[in-house]
Design an enzyme around this catalytic site. Structure first.
Site, short mmCIF file in Angstrom:
data_model
loop_
_atom_site.label_atom_id
_atom_site.label_comp_id
_atom_site.label_asym_id
_atom_site.label_seq_id
_atom_site.Cartn_x
_atom_site.Cartn_y
_atom_site.Cartn_z
N GLU A 125 -88.80 63.69 -30.91
CA GLU A 125 -88.94 62.31 -31.42
C GLU A 125 -88.37 62.18 -32.83
OE1 GLU A 125 -89.88 61.81 -27.96
OE2 GLU A 125 -89.84 60.02 -29.25
N ARG B 65 -60.48 64.30 -40.17
CA ARG B 65 -59.14 63.74 -40.05
C ARG B 65 -58.61 63.21 -41.38
NH1 ARG B 65 -58.15 59.79 -37.48
NH2 ARG B 65 -56.40 60.32 -36.14
N ASP C 203 -54.38 54.88 -38.79
CA ASP C 203 -55.02 54.74 -37.48
C ASP C 203 -55.51 53.35 -37.18
OD1 ASP C 203 -56.55 57.91 -37.87
OD2 ASP C 203 -54.73 57.32 -36.87
C1 4FV Z 1 -78.61 59.64 -32.93
C2 4FV Z 1 -77.78 58.52 -32.93
C3 4FV Z 1 -79.66 59.94 -31.93
C4 4FV Z 1 -82.85 60.49 -31.60
C5 4FV Z 1 -83.98 61.32 -31.09
C6 4FV Z 1 -82.08 62.72 -31.51
C7 4FV Z 1 -81.63 61.31 -31.32
C8 4FV Z 1 -83.50 62.75 -31.07
N1 4FV Z 1 -78.30 60.40 -34.00
N2 4FV Z 1 -76.94 58.63 -34.02
N3 4FV Z 1 -77.73 57.51 -32.04
N4 4FV Z 1 -80.52 60.97 -32.23
O1 4FV Z 1 -79.75 59.28 -30.90
O2 4FV Z 1 -77.28 59.76 -34.63
O3 4FV Z 1 -84.25 63.48 -32.02
#
Ligand code: 4FV
Length: 256
Positions: free
Chosen positions: A115, A153, A168
């Protein structure tokens, strides 16, 4: 650039950072990437890194102590390293943010699982929270790889000598113009004549118009952000009414 990745799954990074452009950048020493297993900093017999949330609720939360020790071990080597936590609650990642981060010499990327992390990790250690998109991943590792790829990049020498990330898509926040290569004709679809003309000013005008047309049809939100010249603005009106997209005649796709 040095990048230290704090994760419970260091092996996830082995192949993506060994292949192609990123692999060569690591070989050329343009990127120094190190994975650090947070579990190595859980000092109890069972190396516990997560626990049940106070107040109840589903899932588990990553404990603060192992993450704190892992961060302190890297900060001890370089106190000026910038610590980034990849989380859906972070600021949206985009090309401008990638360009800005490429100016840093040392990044520490924290990958969450379960979580997420205990809130005190944020309060005590995190400099910046970044999200790669409004969806939930099983872990922050893939988000960290996306960030590493886009940021790298901009590092001189990572893209071929003649290429710079400045050309880009999203340059001036426009989508890229259509690209073609041989054969000149395929299934009745012929490469636009202007691209065969050798007339470079006509070609760049066509490309500008196509970039504006595609952006105005697919991402009008980006067009609003783009600083267009008067000539470009008129191009966008004109571009919307013209269409020499062979496929378009074949079947309507993508333009929603
Ligand atoms: C996430 C995103 C992402 C949330 C719960 C990892 C998850 C678990 N990280 N951008 N979208 N992380 O979904 O960066 O811990």
């Amino acid at each position: 650039m040095r990048i230290d990745i704090l994760t419970l799954f260091p092996n996830m990074f082995s192949s993506p950072l060994r292949e192609s452009i990123l692999g060569r950048a690591v070989e050329k020493g343009l990127l120094l990437i190190q994975t650090i297993n947070i579990r190595d900093f859980a000092l109890d017999k069972h190396q516990v890194v997560d626990d049940a949330p106070y107040g109840g609720g589903q899932g588990m939360v990553m404990k603060v102590e192992p993450i704190a020790r892992a961060i302190e071990s890297v900060k001890a080597q370089n106190p000026s390293a910038r610590i980034i936590y990849l989380t859906p609650q972070g600021k949206p990642f985009d090309q401008d943010l990638a360009r800005r981060l490429s100016g840093q010499s040392h990044l520490i990327l924290l990958c969450g699982r379960y979580e997420g992390v205990d809130e005190r990790v944020r309060e005590l250690f995190i400099d910046e929270e970044i999200s790669i998109g409004d969806y939930v991943l099983t872990g922050g590792e893939l988000a960290a790889m996306v960030l590493i790829d886009a940021v790298s990049r901009f590092i001189p020498g990572v893209l071929g000598s003649d290429r710079s990330a400045e050309e880009d898509s999203f340059f001036n926040s426009l989508l890229e113009y259509p690209q073609y290569t041989r054969p000149v004709e395929f299934k009745g679809c012929r490469v636009p004549e202007v691209l065969l003309s050798g007339n470079h000013s006509a070609i760049s005008l066509w490309r500008k118009r196509e970039a504006i047309r595609r952006t105005s049809l697919r991402r009008p939100d980006l067009l609003a952000k783009a600083s267009l010249t008067e000539e470009e603005k008129s191009l966008s009106e004109e571009a919307l009414n013209s269409n020499d997209d062979c496929g378009m005649r074949m079947k309507d796709k993508n333009e929603f």
